[in-house]
Design a protein around this motif. Structure first.
Motif, mmCIF file in Angstrom:
data_model
loop_
_atom_site.group_PDB
_atom_site.id
_atom_site.type_symbol
_atom_site.label_atom_id
_atom_site.label_comp_id
_atom_site.label_asym_id
_atom_site.label_seq_id
_atom_site.Cartn_x
_atom_site.Cartn_y
_atom_site.Cartn_z
ATOM 1 N N HIS A 161 33.834 30.759 42.986
ATOM 2 C CA HIS A 161 32.988 31.714 42.265
ATOM 3 C C HIS A 161 32.512 31.099 40.952
ATOM 4 O O HIS A 161 31.334 31.253 40.573
ATOM 5 C CB HIS A 161 33.771 32.993 42.004
ATOM 6 C CG HIS A 161 33.008 34.004 41.206
ATOM 7 N ND1 HIS A 161 32.037 34.803 41.752
ATOM 8 C CD2 HIS A 161 33.075 34.321 39.883
ATOM 9 C CE1 HIS A 161 31.536 35.587 40.806
ATOM 10 N NE2 HIS A 161 32.152 35.322 39.671
ATOM 11 N N TYR B 81 36.641 36.636 39.099
ATOM 12 C CA TYR B 81 37.168 35.669 38.140
ATOM 13 C C TYR B 81 37.831 36.431 36.986
ATOM 14 O O TYR B 81 37.338 36.456 35.867
ATOM 15 C CB TYR B 81 36.047 34.759 37.629
ATOM 16 C CG TYR B 81 36.551 33.551 36.870
ATOM 17 C CD1 TYR B 81 37.286 32.552 37.516
ATOM 18 C CD2 TYR B 81 36.288 33.399 35.514
ATOM 19 C CE1 TYR B 81 37.745 31.449 36.812
ATOM 20 C CE2 TYR B 81 36.735 32.294 34.815
ATOM 21 C CZ TYR B 81 37.462 31.327 35.474
ATOM 22 O OH TYR B 81 37.931 30.220 34.790
ATOM 23 N N SER C 82 35.861 41.160 35.553
ATOM 24 C CA SER C 82 35.395 40.469 36.750
ATOM 25 C C SER C 82 36.468 40.542 37.814
ATOM 26 O O SER C 82 37.630 40.210 37.556
ATOM 27 C CB SER C 82 35.070 39.003 36.434
ATOM 28 O OG SER C 82 34.790 38.283 37.612
ATOM 29 N N GLN D 62 38.501 31.927 43.247
ATOM 30 C CA GLN D 62 38.063 31.990 41.858
ATOM 31 C C GLN D 62 37.305 30.725 41.452
ATOM 32 O O GLN D 62 36.279 30.811 40.761
ATOM 33 C CB GLN D 62 39.269 32.210 40.955
ATOM 34 C CG GLN D 62 39.910 33.582 41.122
ATOM 35 C CD GLN D 62 41.225 33.728 40.390
ATOM 36 O OE1 GLN D 62 41.604 32.866 39.596
ATOM 37 N NE2 GLN D 62 41.930 34.814 40.645
ATOM 38 N N ARG E 141 28.962 31.324 38.169
ATOM 39 C CA ARG E 141 29.074 31.302 36.703
ATOM 40 C C ARG E 141 28.832 29.901 36.176
ATOM 41 O O ARG E 141 29.498 29.435 35.259
ATOM 42 C CB ARG E 141 30.454 31.831 36.282
ATOM 43 C CG ARG E 141 30.642 33.290 36.677
ATOM 44 C CD ARG E 141 32.009 33.840 36.353
ATOM 45 N NE ARG E 141 32.350 33.841 34.938
ATOM 46 C CZ ARG E 141 33.158 34.726 34.362
ATOM 47 N NH1 ARG E 141 33.674 35.706 35.090
ATOM 48 N NH2 ARG E 141 33.449 34.651 33.091
#
Length: 533
Positions: free
Chosen positions: A386, A457, A454, A383, A391
């Motif tokens: 990512h 995440y 998501s 996570q 993001r």
């Protein structure tokens, strides 16, 4: 129709149901425990954190000083009016004995103290600060202490916790009926709950039972990370139930305990009671469909706190992220980043439309990458990577990175200016000095931590409300606060200690507390007049 009878019938074989069954059976009651699948529920999928303090044997082994008063003072801020002050104090006073009781059931704990702030410790650490105890504003009221007792096991250790309790259930002589769905509570002419009408696969073919078991396991995990897949698998399991299940009545001479979990898997109930939480990842199994609530209210019980849903937006690990600033689309600060992830998630959803970005500089970014291997277990590492890769936007200036993220540049610059101009070690949002970072090393990055669907995440969520119960016995109460005869509730089927505000481990601890309470009360042959011990 086939019929069974026992002193006590428990609906739901998670931690709460297991604890109720163990206590009732060991006090001499004949117990039947029902579960729609094979047991475990959300408890087995959890991280296996039990919130405990006041000087537990694990805390003492780690050299941690804690007191019942400090634990109580902190939880008073978190629990609010979820339970009475007397019940909360009783919960805290019995906390050290609860850990010892769990150890007696074979649950393993470990005193390895985590040296950094995290949402969930690595496999090297098993005692940590699992809430906001050390955050700004809390440490001034109660002396902080690590109270997150992680069950010893690799990865998410909820499975280890449940396996130990399941073994204790079987050792206690409890009869477990898996693949048995509770459909209706049976009542007598006097209104007393006398048993449960069920549909069971007990007499179905081995092939049907095996397929149902396999589908239930897959729908729970990996289905928890893929809700659409979980729904499809569950639909197939339901088809097997419709085609192969047969009716069964399980009569209860003393009473029934509802321990069937919450309602996070029931989208209609979420839309009705907590519509703002539609984008989270349901933290539970398909069995968390509100069936315990439905059964309880069908005979006059009332529910409370159904609008309370815990939404987790953890910033750690890595702990370096605590030096960042969590802002909304106006660039304004959302709050103290060192607070527990559910508190940040609640603020984001209730006050900021679920939108949020974490501002870091290049120094924090480098430190975060360095910490990932040592501080994170696999899913946390996935996570965080990512977040940093997919993001994240970066720019040499605050205005530039704000433009890229869609955040108001003037608002972000004003927030950072206030942060930098505060006295050394002081923070406008009250963040403790050890987490304050000046944010002066470009390029700057804004990490999008907004709550939205998501897989990589997610924002895990669980429901906290449930049936209103008598806090001394666990008996379900009606609208006039009178007990429904013969009916008890525990865990997330009941309103309890964590029904206002959740910190890691508090729900499992409440499952143990409320499950044992109901089991011991129903085991009493004198009708429950003796005070719960």
């Amino acid at each position: 129709m086939e019929e069974l009878s026992a002193d006590v019938v428990v609906v739901g074989f998670g931690v709460a149901g297991a604890c109720a069954a163990i206590e009732a059976a060991r006090d001499g009651a004949e117990v039947v425990l029902l579960d729609r699948f094979e047991g475990g529920g959300a408890s087995r999928l959890s991280g296996g954190i039990v919130y405990a303090g006041g000087g537990t044997v694990v805390q003492r082994a780690a050299g941690v000083e804690d007191s019942v008063e400090d634990m109580y003072a902190y939880l008073r801020m978190e629990a609010g009016d979820a339970v009475s002050p007397e019940t909360l104090r009783r919960f805290c006073e019995r906390s050290p004995a609860m850990i010892e009781w769990l150890e007696q059931q074979g649950v393993p704990f470990d005193s390895s103290l985590c040296p950094y702030k995290t949402s969930y410790p690595s496999d090297r650490h098993y005692l940590y600060y699992s809430g906001s105890e050390a955050a700004g504003g809390y440490r001034d009221v109660a002396r902080p202490a690590p109270r997150g007792h992680r069950v010893h096991g690799r990865g998410s250790s909820g499975g280890v916790l449940f396996a130990a309790l399941a073994a204790a259930v079987h050792d206690s002589g409890v009869r477990v009926l898996g693949q048995t769905r509770a459909e209706e509570l049976l009542t007598g002419e006097d209104g007393r709950v006398r048993g449960v009408a069920c549909e069971t696969l007990a007499g179905a073919s081995r092939r049907a039972r095996g397929a149902h078991r396999h589908l239930g396991d897959l729908a729970a995990k990996p289905g928890i990370y893929l809700p659409a897949l979980s729904r499809r698998l569950h639909a197939r399991a339901e088809r097997i139930e419709r085609e192969h299940a047969r009716p069964l009545r399980v009569l209860a001479r003393r009473g029934v305990v509802l321990a069937a979990g919450g309602f996070v898997a029931n989208r209609a109930m979420l839309r009705e009671h907590a519509p703002a939480h539609r984008h989270g990842l349901p933290l539970g199994t398909r069995g968390d469909d509100g069936s315990g609530l439905r059964l309880g209210t069908s005979v006059g019980g009332v529910a409370a706190k159904l609008d309370r849903v815990s939404a987790w937006r953890f910033l750690t690990p890595p702990s370096a992220f605590l030096g960042g600033l969590l802002v909304d689309e106006r660039g304004a600060r959302i709050g103290d980043e060192s607070r527990y992830g559910a508190a940040l998630g609640a603020a984001m959803i209730a006050e900021h439309g679920g939108r949020g970005w974490l501002l870091i500089d290049s120094r924090l970014r480098r430190e975060a990458r360095r910490q990932l291997r040592a501080q994170a277990v696999w899913f946390q590492r996935m996570q965080a990577r990512h977040l940093l890769r997919r993001r994240s936007v970066s720019a040499p200036t605050l205005a530039g990175v704000a433009e890229l993220a869609g955040v108001d540049p003037a608002g972000l610059e004003s927030t950072v200016r206030a942060h930098r101009s505060a006295p050394p070690g002081r923070d406008p949002a009250g963040k403790p000095a050890e987490f304050v970072h000046p944010l002066r090393t470009p390029p700057y990055s804004l990490l999008d931590v907004s709550v939205r669907p998501s897989v990589a995440y997610p924002c895990p969520m669980l429901t906290l409300g449930g049936l209103v119960v008598d806090e001394r016995s666990g008996a379900v109460l009606d609208a006039d606060r009178v007990p429904v005869p013969g009916l008890y509730a525990a865990g997330r089927s009941a309103a309890g200690v964590c029904s206002n505000s959740y910190v890691s481990g508090l729900s499992l601890a409440d499952c143990v507390f409320s499950g044992r309470r109901a089991g011991k009360r129903l085991a009493m042959r004198d009708g429950g007049r003796r005070a719960h011990e």
